[in-house]
Structure formats: structure tokens, C-alpha cells
Motif scaffolding. Structure first.
Motif, PDB file in Angstrom:
ATOM      1  N   GLU A   1      13.922   6.693   1.080  1.00 16.55           N
ATOM      2  CA  GLU A   1      13.512   7.933   0.405  1.00 16.55           C
ATOM      3  C   GLU A   1      12.135   7.803  -0.248  1.00 16.55           C
ATOM      4  O   GLU A   1      11.630   8.779  -0.814  1.00 16.55           O
ATOM      5  N   GLY A   2      11.573   6.618  -0.207  1.00 17.20           N
ATOM      6  CA  GLY A   2      10.223   6.433  -0.754  1.00 17.20           C
ATOM      7  C   GLY A   2      10.148   6.348  -2.266  1.00 17.20           C
ATOM      8  O   GLY A   2       9.081   6.584  -2.853  1.00 17.20           O
ATOM      9  N   THR A   3      11.251   5.952  -2.909  1.00 21.72           N
ATOM     10  CA  THR A   3      11.273   5.889  -4.379  1.00 21.72           C
ATOM     11  C   THR A   3      10.236   4.907  -4.917  1.00 21.72           C
ATOM     12  O   THR A   3       9.395   5.259  -5.750  1.00 21.72           O
ATOM     13  N   LEU A   4      10.302   3.665  -4.424  1.00 13.63           N
ATOM     14  CA  LEU A   4       9.339   2.669  -4.892  1.00 13.63           C
ATOM     15  C   LEU A   4       7.948   2.908  -4.318  1.00 13.63           C
ATOM     16  O   LEU A   4       6.942   2.616  -4.968  1.00 13.63           O
ATOM     17  N   HIS A   5       7.901   3.458  -3.107  1.00 17.77           N
ATOM     18  CA  HIS A   5       6.599   3.782  -2.521  1.00 17.77           C
ATOM     19  C   HIS A   5       5.822   4.743  -3.422  1.00 17.77           C
ATOM     20  O   HIS A   5       4.625   4.568  -3.660  1.00 17.77           O
ATOM     21  N   SER A   6       6.516   5.740  -3.917  1.00 15.65           N
ATOM     22  CA  SER A   6       5.859   6.707  -4.809  1.00 15.65           C
ATOM     23  C   SER A   6       5.509   6.069  -6.141  1.00 15.65           C
ATOM     24  O   SER A   6       4.417   6.306  -6.692  1.00 15.65           O
ATOM     25  N   MET A   7       6.417   5.270  -6.671  1.00 20.83           N
ATOM     26  CA  MET A   7       6.185   4.632  -7.966  1.00 20.83           C
ATOM     27  C   MET A   7       4.929   3.764  -7.939  1.00 20.83           C
ATOM     28  O   MET A   7       4.145   3.733  -8.888  1.00 20.83           O
ATOM     29  N   PHE A   8       4.716   3.065  -6.815  1.00 22.50           N
ATOM     30  CA  PHE A   8       3.581   2.155  -6.696  1.00 22.50           C
ATOM     31  C   PHE A   8       2.391   2.778  -5.946  1.00 22.50           C
ATOM     32  O   PHE A   8       1.387   2.108  -5.756  1.00 22.50           O
ATOM     33  N   ASP A   9       2.546   4.033  -5.566  1.00 25.87           N
ATOM     34  CA  ASP A   9       1.461   4.764  -4.907  1.00 25.87           C
ATOM     35  C   ASP A   9       0.923   4.009  -3.694  1.00 25.87           C
ATOM     36  O   ASP A   9      -0.269   3.705  -3.590  1.00 25.87           O
ATOM     37  N   VAL A  10       1.836   3.695  -2.773  1.00 23.52           N
ATOM     38  CA  VAL A  10       1.449   2.929  -1.590  1.00 23.52           C
ATOM     39  C   VAL A  10       1.653   3.744  -0.311  1.00 23.52           C
ATOM     40  O   VAL A  10       1.992   3.193   0.742  1.00 23.52           O
ATOM     41  N   GLN A  11       1.450   5.041  -0.404  1.00 25.96           N
ATOM     42  CA  GLN A  11       1.596   5.902   0.765  1.00 25.96           C
ATOM     43  C   GLN A  11       0.333   6.723   0.990  1.00 25.96           C
ATOM     44  O   GLN A  11      -0.297   7.178   0.047  1.00 25.96           O
ATOM     45  N   GLU A  12      -0.011   6.885   2.232  1.00 25.47           N
ATOM     46  CA  GLU A  12      -1.031   7.852   2.660  1.00 25.47           C
ATOM     47  C   GLU A  12      -0.356   8.741   3.689  1.00 25.47           C
ATOM     48  O   GLU A  12      -0.170   8.353   4.832  1.00 25.47           O
ATOM     49  N   GLY A  13       0.063   9.909   3.230  1.00 23.24           N
ATOM     50  CA  GLY A  13       0.900  10.747   4.078  1.00 23.24           C
ATOM     51  C   GLY A  13       2.237  10.080   4.268  1.00 23.24           C
ATOM     52  O   GLY A  13       2.920   9.738   3.305  1.00 23.24           O
ATOM     53  N   GLN A  14       2.625   9.847   5.513  1.00 18.67           N
ATOM     54  CA  GLN A  14       3.873   9.152   5.806  1.00 18.67           C
ATOM     55  C   GLN A  14       3.654   7.661   6.063  1.00 18.67           C
ATOM     56  O   GLN A  14       4.602   6.924   6.319  1.00 18.67           O
ATOM     57  N   LYS A  15       2.411   7.232   5.974  1.00 19.61           N
ATOM     58  CA  LYS A  15       2.068   5.851   6.293  1.00 19.61           C
ATOM     59  C   LYS A  15       2.148   4.974   5.045  1.00 19.61           C
ATOM     60  O   LYS A  15       1.679   5.338   3.973  1.00 19.61           O
ATOM     61  N   THR A  16       2.756   3.792   5.201  1.00 18.61           N
ATOM     62  CA  THR A  16       2.822   2.817   4.114  1.00 18.61           C
ATOM     63  C   THR A  16       1.556   1.973   4.107  1.00 18.61           C
ATOM     64  O   THR A  16       1.155   1.427   5.130  1.00 18.61           O
ATOM     65  N   ILE A  17       0.938   1.877   2.938  1.00 15.15           N
ATOM     66  CA  ILE A  17      -0.232   1.020   2.777  1.00 15.15           C
ATOM     67  C   ILE A  17       0.260  -0.391   2.477  1.00 15.15           C
ATOM     68  O   ILE A  17       0.996  -0.600   1.516  1.00 15.15           O
ATOM     69  N   ARG A  18      -0.127  -1.338   3.303  1.00 17.20           N
ATOM     70  CA  ARG A  18       0.306  -2.713   3.074  1.00 17.20           C
ATOM     71  C   ARG A  18      -0.238  -3.182   1.717  1.00 17.20           C
ATOM     72  O   ARG A  18      -1.453  -3.253   1.500  1.00 17.20           O
ATOM     73  N   SER A  19       0.671  -3.498   0.797  1.00 19.16           N
ATOM     74  CA  SER A  19       0.275  -3.801  -0.585  1.00 19.16           C
ATOM     75  C   SER A  19       1.166  -4.888  -1.164  1.00 19.16           C
ATOM     76  O   SER A  19       2.331  -5.019  -0.780  1.00 19.16           O
ATOM     77  N   THR A  20       0.604  -5.627  -2.114  1.00 21.86           N
ATOM     78  CA  THR A  20       1.355  -6.687  -2.791  1.00 21.86           C
ATOM     79  C   THR A  20       1.118  -6.602  -4.294  1.00 21.86           C
ATOM     80  O   THR A  20      -0.008  -6.348  -4.738  1.00 21.86           O
ATOM     81  N   PHE A  21       2.190  -6.846  -5.058  1.00 17.94           N
ATOM     82  CA  PHE A  21       2.116  -6.811  -6.520  1.00 17.94           C
ATOM     83  C   PHE A  21       2.818  -8.036  -7.084  1.00 17.94           C
ATOM     84  O   PHE A  21       3.882  -8.419  -6.593  1.00 17.94           O
ATOM     85  N   ILE A  22       2.228  -8.649  -8.105  1.00 20.27           N
ATOM     86  CA  ILE A  22       2.903  -9.708  -8.847  1.00 20.27           C
ATOM     87  C   ILE A  22       3.406  -9.106 -10.137  1.00 20.27           C
ATOM     88  O   ILE A  22       2.645  -8.523 -10.908  1.00 20.27           O
ATOM     89  N   LEU A  23       4.715  -9.269 -10.378  1.00 17.29           N
ATOM     90  CA  LEU A  23       5.345  -8.770 -11.597  1.00 17.29           C
ATOM     91  C   LEU A  23       5.739  -9.956 -12.476  1.00 17.29           C
ATOM     92  O   LEU A  23       6.214 -10.980 -11.972  1.00 17.29           O
ATOM     93  N   ASP A  24       5.532  -9.811 -13.779  1.00 17.12           N
ATOM     94  CA  ASP A  24       5.927 -10.886 -14.681  1.00 17.12           C
ATOM     95  C   ASP A  24       7.383 -10.737 -15.091  1.00 17.12           C
ATOM     96  O   ASP A  24       8.113  -9.884 -14.568  1.00 17.12           O
ATOM     97  N   ARG A  25       7.828 -11.546 -16.033  1.00 13.75           N
ATOM     98  CA  ARG A  25       9.242 -11.582 -16.410  1.00 13.75           C
ATOM     99  C   ARG A  25       9.708 -10.318 -17.135  1.00 13.75           C
ATOM    100  O   ARG A  25      10.909 -10.121 -17.324  1.00 13.75           O
ATOM    101  N   TRP A  26       8.773  -9.497 -17.564  1.00 12.27           N
ATOM    102  CA  TRP A  26       9.120  -8.211 -18.179  1.00 12.27           C
ATOM    103  C   TRP A  26       9.112  -7.073 -17.177  1.00 12.27           C
ATOM    104  O   TRP A  26       9.439  -5.939 -17.525  1.00 12.27           O
ATOM    105  N   GLY A  27       8.683  -7.350 -15.952  1.00  7.95           N
ATOM    106  CA  GLY A  27       8.570  -6.289 -14.961  1.00  7.95           C
ATOM    107  C   GLY A  27       7.252  -5.544 -15.016  1.00  7.95           C
ATOM    108  O   GLY A  27       7.127  -4.451 -14.463  1.00  7.95           O
ATOM    109  N   PHE A  28       6.247  -6.144 -15.684  1.00  2.00           N
ATOM    110  CA  PHE A  28       4.911  -5.558 -15.701  1.00  2.00           C
ATOM    111  C   PHE A  28       4.131  -6.014 -14.478  1.00  2.00           C
ATOM    112  O   PHE A  28       4.195  -7.183 -14.083  1.00  2.00           O
ATOM    113  N   VAL A  29       3.372  -5.095 -13.885  1.00  2.00           N
ATOM    114  CA  VAL A  29       2.484  -5.449 -12.787  1.00  2.00           C
ATOM    115  C   VAL A  29       1.265  -6.144 -13.380  1.00  2.00           C
ATOM    116  O   VAL A  29       0.555  -5.590 -14.219  1.00  2.00           O
TER     117      VAL A  29
END
Length: 321
Positions: free
Chosen positions: A85-113
Motif C-alpha cells: 500500500e506504500g505506507t513506508l514509501h510515502s513516509m520516507f518519500d521514496v516514490q516518483e509516481g509509481q516508481k520506487t526510488i532506490r534509497s537507504t536510511f540508517i536509523l538509530d536506537r530511537w528510530g531517528f533517521v
């Protein structure tokens, strides 16, 4: 950005939520489609690299079944999430139209990017992520540099400090914990030269250096503002001390010296600042930018940059008595 609440399913059909990110470092990466050459190489690279105390979580819009087959086929050491459903895709803004932008995030122990890469090129990417992760973990698990650097320095400049920056210091203090959230601390921020000069008259000769501070913060409280517990545990002093600690660290981060003192005439200062008689004026904090040590007495010049002296930990802590 901190990850907002979500709930998805892994390739095994198990529930995975934002709480599964807490307490551990996470490499969260988004990829377009399982089984394609780029996505396969990226997943294998992540699986082959050793990431201690870190979970690798791959996210795509593929179905659970497709992700499960993908993981088993290549023996991948990754937790995959189906985000159809694209829940995390939208949260991290990794979509261009229907296409997924290849992306990587490091999150710390609090869940901060803490680090991010967008429009990733697969070649060499995992090695770069690992370098950044190791540097981040080293930084996080070291003594806070602002706590380590903070000193009760006396060489202060007279340069003015913007009130909006002073307000940040008070906000930091105000975020301190307190018994039953009573928030017993009270502050008077003094930056008016006429009022400052009156307070200067209440200082002993040894605190001459405070007269250079462009700001003095009076910290006061009253026992009735906080918990009064058994065995003389009157929490107003403890909790107000926590607030002052927050202020000192925030000030150090912002490039200020913040030096709390006990040497002043509390009755006179309370009268000058209209602090009620039944309140305790706990401390005055001199705030300013670090200046030239030449303005100090010989005694204070000698101690301005001496090594910090602390008792050995064995003298102040016991384990499981």
C-alpha cells in the motif's frame, strides 16, 4: 525525522511495527523489485557484509510470497517488509509516481533517521553505508562531547546574546523531568545593563569575572512546588538541578559558557528581581561567549584550562551491593 507508527508484514507473514526498530540500529532500504539484477546484487551485498548489532530491513511493494521466494533463493540475511500500500514509501518519500526510488536510511536506537542515500547506485553502496554506520555507532556510544567539553569557565566576552537563543536555553531547561511533572523551576533572565549592574553589587570579590557576562539567569524554587516525600526527600532542589543541567549542556552545544555560582547575596538579589521571600534563590548562572583569559586574575588564569579533576569511579559507584 523519527519513524512514525506503522505495521507491515515480513516475508514470513509476521507483524513488524515501528517498535521493532527501537533499541537497535537499523539499515532500512527501499528497492524497486525483488529478483531484478540491481535489487539482487544490493540484497546479496547487504547479506554478505558483517553488520554487528544492526538489523537489515528491506522494503518493497512486492507481495509476501515474492519476498519469501527471493530471500530463500539467494539465502539472504535480511528481514523483508511487504509495503504493497506504500505506507513506508510515502513516509520516507521514496516514490516518483509509481516508481520506487532506490534509497537507504540508517536509523538509530530511537528510530531517528541519521543518514540517508537517495537514487542509490548499487556498486560500492553497502561499503559506504557500513563506514557511516560504524562512525555513527562510535559517536553514539562515546561520552557526549558537550558534557565532556563543558567547564565552569570564567573568561567571558561582553558580546550580547540574542533573546531567541536565550529562550532556547530556557526551553531546554524546561524539558527536564520532575516528580509528578511538577516543574518546580523558576527563572529570571537578566540582560538589562541597569539590572545587571545592581546584581554586580551583590557579588563577592572572587566573582568579579561575572561582571563581564552579558546575561545572568537567576534560578529559584520553593519546596511546596514539588514532591515532599519521606526521609527528607524534598524534590524541588533535585528537580531544579536537573533543569539547570539541561541548560548547561544546551548552552555548551550552542557555543556558550554557562557557569552556575553560589557566591552572591541571595536576599539582595531576590529584592532586585522581585523574587518572593519564601522562595530559595538556588543559583545564578553567568552566560556568555568564551573570551580572553587575560581579563582574569592570575589564580583564575591558572585554573581556566587545567585538567578536569574527578574522583575515581570506584569512589562514587557500587555495583549490586
Amino acid at each position: 525525522m523519527r519513524v512514525k507508527p506503522f505495521e507491515l508484514l515480513t516475508e514470513e507473514g509476521k507483524k513488524f511495527t515501528h517498535t521493532d526498530l527501537y533499541g537497535k540500529y537499523t539499515i532500512l532500504y527501499f528497492f524497486p523489485k525483488a529478483g531484478t539484477s540491481g535489487c539482487t546484487k544490493e540484497a546479496i551485498d547487504f547479506s554478505n557484509e558483517q553488520f554487528e548489532e544492526t538489523q537489515i530491513v528491506g522494503v518493497s511493494k512486492d507481495s509476501i510470497k515474492v519476498l519469501k521466494n527471493f530471500k530463500e533463493k539467494h539465502n539472504l540475511k535480511i528481514t523483508f517488509l511487504s509495503d504493497s500500500e506504500g505506507t513506508l514509501h510515502s513516509m520516507f518519500d521514496v516514490q516518483e509516481g509509481q516508481k520506487t526510488i532506490r534509497s537507504t536510511f540508517i536509523l538509530d536506537r530511537w528510530g531517528f533517521v541519521r543518514r540517508e542515500w537517495r537514487k542509490v547506485k548499487v556498486e560500492g553502496h553497502v561499503e559506504e553505508v557500513k563506514r557511516e554506520l560504524l562512525n555513527m555507532i562510535k559517536e553514539d556510544l562515546s561520552l557526549n562531547k558537550y558534557i565532556e567539553w563543558r567547564r565552569a569557565r570564567r573568561a567571558l566576552k561582553r558580546d550580547k546574546i540574542p533573546r531567541e537563543e536565550l529562550e532556547i536555553l530556557i526551553k531546554a531547561a524546561h524539558l527536564a523531568p520532575s516528580c509528578m511533572n511538577n516543574q518546580p523551576w523558576r527563572f529570571v533572565v537578566v540582560d538589562d545593563e541597569n539590572v545587571l549592574s545592581k546584581i554586580h553589587e551583590t557579588l563577592p570579590s572572587g566573582n568579579y569575572w561575572m561582571k563581564n557576562a552579558p546575561v545572568l539567569v537567576a534560578v529559584y524554587s520553593q519546596r511546596k512546588l514539588d514532591c515532599e516525600l519521606s526521609d527528607r526527600r524534598e524534590y524541588f532542589l533535585f528537580d531544579t538541578g536537573l533543569a539547570v543541567g539541561n541548560l548547561l549542556i544546551q548552552a555548551t552545544q550552542m557555543g556558550f559558557v554557562a557557569h552556575p555560582v553560589a557566591g552572591y547575596d541571595p536576599v539582595k538579589v531576590k529584592n532586585i528581581l522581585n523574587i518572593p521571600e519564601d522562595y530559595i534563590l538556588i543559583t545564578l548562572i553567568a552566560i556568555g561567549f568564551l573570551g580572553d583569559e587575560a581579563i582574569l586574575s592570575e589564580k583564575h588564569r591558572k585554573i581556566e584550562n587545567t585538567e578536569r579533576v574527578r574522583k575515581d569511579l570506584s569512589e562514587i559507584v557500587k555495583w549490586n551491593v
